[in-house]
Write an enzyme that holds these catalytic residues in place. Structure first.
Site, PDB file in Angstrom:
ATOM      1  N   ASP A 315       0.974  -1.245  -0.190  1.00  0.00           N
ATOM      2  CA  ASP A 315      -0.093  -0.180   0.213  1.00  0.00           C
ATOM      3  C   ASP A 315       1.144   1.328  -0.317  1.00  0.00           C
ATOM      4  OD1 ASP A 315      -2.233  -1.068  -0.168  1.00  0.00           O
ATOM      5  OD2 ASP A 315      -2.633  -1.061   1.997  1.00  0.00           O
ATOM      6  N   TYR A 399      -9.332  -1.436   2.112  1.00  0.00           N
ATOM      7  CA  TYR A 399      -9.302  -1.523   3.461  1.00  0.00           C
ATOM      8  C   TYR A 399      -9.323   0.296   3.735  1.00  0.00           C
ATOM      9  CZ  TYR A 399      -9.065  -5.853   5.544  1.00  0.00           C
ATOM     10  OH  TYR A 399      -9.569  -7.079   6.380  1.00  0.00           O
TER      11      TYR A 399
HETATM   12 CU    CU Z   1      -7.460  -8.027   6.801  1.00  0.00          CU
END
Ligand code: CU
Length: 681
Positions: A315, A399
């Site tokens: 990320d 996320y």
């Molecule tokens: Cu996770």
């Protein structure tokens, strides 16, 4: 990376008369510096209509020069991509003397520049132009108009068709309307491989037609939420005299702590020069950490499905996650007397972009700091712990990650990652092996790990540091230990970088002490901070796998390197499509001495996630953390002088409580229910 048209003098880059006086050399980039960078690149003919700025950040000067107080030029690093030709470059610009210092052309064989938002945005139309894509969706009873697409970093699997290409892999999710959360409806068994420069799909993996799970995942829909829980009363935090910290630009002082902060598009929040004012040493500011950040994170998935075996998201290195920082809201994201810092980064056209309220800072009560009721003297003392919280939250696709740094009154530093958002989903296939949880009917959530790498450029009372590994150890019964009760600790100095690559051992209570090899405390022992790790699993993928090579840093909980200005990222500089071996495995190849040197610790931490049904349709925050604690850094408990609640005018008292609190000499004992404990009990 091949170097072109450049020479760069490493090291000082000092340029006396051209330096920028009075400016903190580590200060985050300003809007004016970002503008200047774009202008200088333009004047040098390095920008075209198609050029996009993938990353713009401060090229930090060398630590020895900063510590020497030399006036240093401000240098900006820019990663550029020509979206039409695919040509990319890594450029260093001095905004102090308005010149190009260095330009490296990136040929893609050792990684590509990170992925742009404009590339993500281009995917929908690009796949919409592919007849084969439409056919694959038709086989599943849906149309292109019904899908949302997840364009994802490709990894580097050595496939012939991908040589020299800038690749994105695309998964599809169905949505019933624009408000429908698509993660509930994966269109599985299908994955498109796209060349971003040619602008076309060059391969379609279509290995199985799955039913698309139908149950709604709309956690924001009152119908899905159900009747509200109506028994909760508000909680408000009030600090009638305001917070106890003071802020001057990017410099913060709170209690005994002093530090500065910055924000980087790639790493997000960066803490710098974390110091503690030691009252027992005449109020001297003692350094602990020179620079701390989350320098990389990767989310490797453990599902070998033909459409998802490649799922590994870096990320920071691939997605530049700082740029997705949320603007935080008072009372919702952070509670109390909040100080916000804006973040200034560059947009993809090289213009400054301000993320308002990107960093939140506030003070929290943290329960008991120390307490004792002495049966001999009758003394009854209690002090309350506080911590200063410095945090940001970033959303990367499904996320959401919060990174919280805590400074406690007693010298403890903690970093906590908060993981929330929506699970990455699949069609649940019980015949495909045990690699996913079923979280809703027919809906799978593949097993995965979240592995963060904290880069901790240490400076425990100075730069001459070393690391000792300390394990609890049983002593065999025998002479001198006749009754077998003895135990002790084993201390091992990590002398070189090879020795510095270590795993945690929770059973041995393993700690790593960062000691200063030249400074001793009043008892004659080296001053130290200890790093306490949670010791959750390191990378679970096979050591021979592609991801094990690309994310080599995840194979150890701890790495210790000799400080080098160029060693910034655990998985290397160019992570996107990097074939591997870069970053910490390469940095440590020379096996330099780390004993009594200027050293950097790199700590891998984070949960291994076998998703729970309760993590669906939105995941309650999961936590992962590590702690840095003083260990002989001070000469005694450094919080004896923390005032009691009573002396701060917030003593508990019987009148407000009214249910049987007995207070004597500033300490209260309360019977009865919760609020009877009064203020500051
Ligand atoms: Cu996770």
């Amino acid at each position: 990376m091949t170097t072109m048209s450049t020479t760069r003098t490493r090291g000082p880059q000092r340029s006396g008369d051209r330096a920028t006086p009075g400016i903190d050399p580590l200060r985050g980039l300003t809007a004016a510096e970002i503008d200047a960078t774009r202008e200088i690149l333009g004047e040098a003919g390095l920008l075209s209509e198609q050029t996009r700025f993938v990353y713009v950040g401060l090229d930090e000067p060398a630590k020895p020069d900063v510590l020497a107080g030399i006036e240093l030029p401000r240098i900006v690093r820019a990663l550029l991509l020509d979206r039409v030709t695919g040509a990319s470059a890594d450029v260093r610009v001095s905004v102090t003397d308005r010149s190009i210092l260095r330009r490296d052309e990136i040929d893609g064989t050792n990684g590509q520049v990170p992925i742009l938002d404009v590339e993500f945005e281009a995917i929908y139309d690009l796949l919409g132009a592919e007849p084969e894509w439409h056919e694959a969706l038709a086989k599943r009873g849906i149309t292109h108009e019904q899908v949302a697409l997840a364009p994802l970093s490709a990894g580097e699997y050595g496939f012939d068709a991908e040589r020299g290409r800038r690749v994105i892999r695309v998964l599809a999710f169905m949505r019933n309307d624009e408000q429908d959360h698509c993660w509930a409806h994966p269109v599985d068994g299908l994955c498109a491989y796209v060349d971003m420069i040619e602008g076309r799909m060059f391969e379609l993996v279509d290995h199985k037609v799955y039913d698309i799970p139908v149950e709604s995942g709309n956690f924001d829909d009152p119908e899905v939420q159900g009747a509200p829980l109506d028994t909760l009363k508000p909680i408000s935090i009030t600090q009638p005299e305001g917070p106890s910290f003071a802020v001057e630009e990017d410099r913060v002082s709170w209690a005994n702590w002093r530090f500065s902060l910055a924000f980087d598009a790639r790493e997000g929040l960066v803490l710098r020069r974390i110091r503690y004012v030691d009252a027992d040493q005449g109020g001297v500011e003692r350094d602990i950490v020179y620079r701390a950040s989350i320098a990389e994170m990767v989310v490797p998935y453990g599902d070998p499905s033909p459409s998802r075996f490649w799922q590994n998201y870096f990320d920071t290195g691939e997605y530049v996650f700082g740029r997705y920082a949320n603007s935080l809201q008072l009372g919702c994201d952070c509670l109390g007397e909040i100080h916000y810092f804006d973040a200034t980064i560059a947009d993809e056209f090289g213009h400054p972009r301000v993320i308002p309220n990107a960093i939140c800072m506030h003070e929290e009560d943290y329960g008991t700091l120390w307490k004792h009721t002495d049966i001999y003297t009758g003394s009854n003392e209690v002090r309350r712990q506080r911590r200063l919280v410095i945090s940001f939250f970033t959303t990367v696709g499904n996320y959401d990650y919060g990174f919280y740094w805590y400074l406690y009154l007693d010298g403890t530093i903690e970093c906590e990652a908060k993981l929330t958002g929506v699970l990455f989903s699949s069609a649940y296939d019980p015949e495909a092996g045990d690699h996913a949880s079923e979280v809703a009917p027919g809906l799978g959530a593949p097993y995965h790990q979240h592995l963060f790498s904290a880069r901790l450029d240490m400076m425990v009372d100075g730069v001459t540091n070393a690391v000792e590994e300390v394990d609890a150890m049983r002593v065999p019964m025998g002479k001198g230990n006749e009754y077998g009760n003895a135990f002790t600790k084993r201390t091992t100095r990590l002398r070189t970088e090879a020795e510095g690559a270590r795993d945690a051992d929770p059973v041995a209570g393993r700690a790593w002490h960062i000691v200063n090899t030249e400074k001793r405390n009043r008892l004659g022992r080296p001053v130290a901070y200890e790093l306490l790790a949670q010791g959750s699993p390191t990378l679970l993928a096979d050591p021979e796998s592609v991801i094990a090579k690309r994310a080599g840093f995840t194979r150890k909980h701890l790495w210790v390197t000799r400080y080098d200005q160029d060693e910034r990222y655990p998985a290397g500089d160019l992570v996107n499509q990097n074939p591997g071996g870069d970053g910490l495995p390469r940095y440590t190849e020379a096996d330099r001495s780390i004993d009594g040197e200027d050293i950097v610790l790199w700590h891998t931490f984070g949960p291994t996630h076998f998703p729970r049904v309760e993590d669906w349709p939105v995941m309650p925050v999961d936590y992962a953390k590590f702690t840095l604690k003083p260990y002989g850094f001070f000469g005694r408990n450094p919080t004896l002088n923390v005032p009691s609640s009573e002396s701060l005018g917030m003593a508990c008292h019987t009148d407000a409580a009214g249910d049987g609190c007995q207070c004597e000499a500033g300490a209260c004992t309360c019977a009865g229910h919760g609020h009877g404990h009064g203020h500051g009990a």
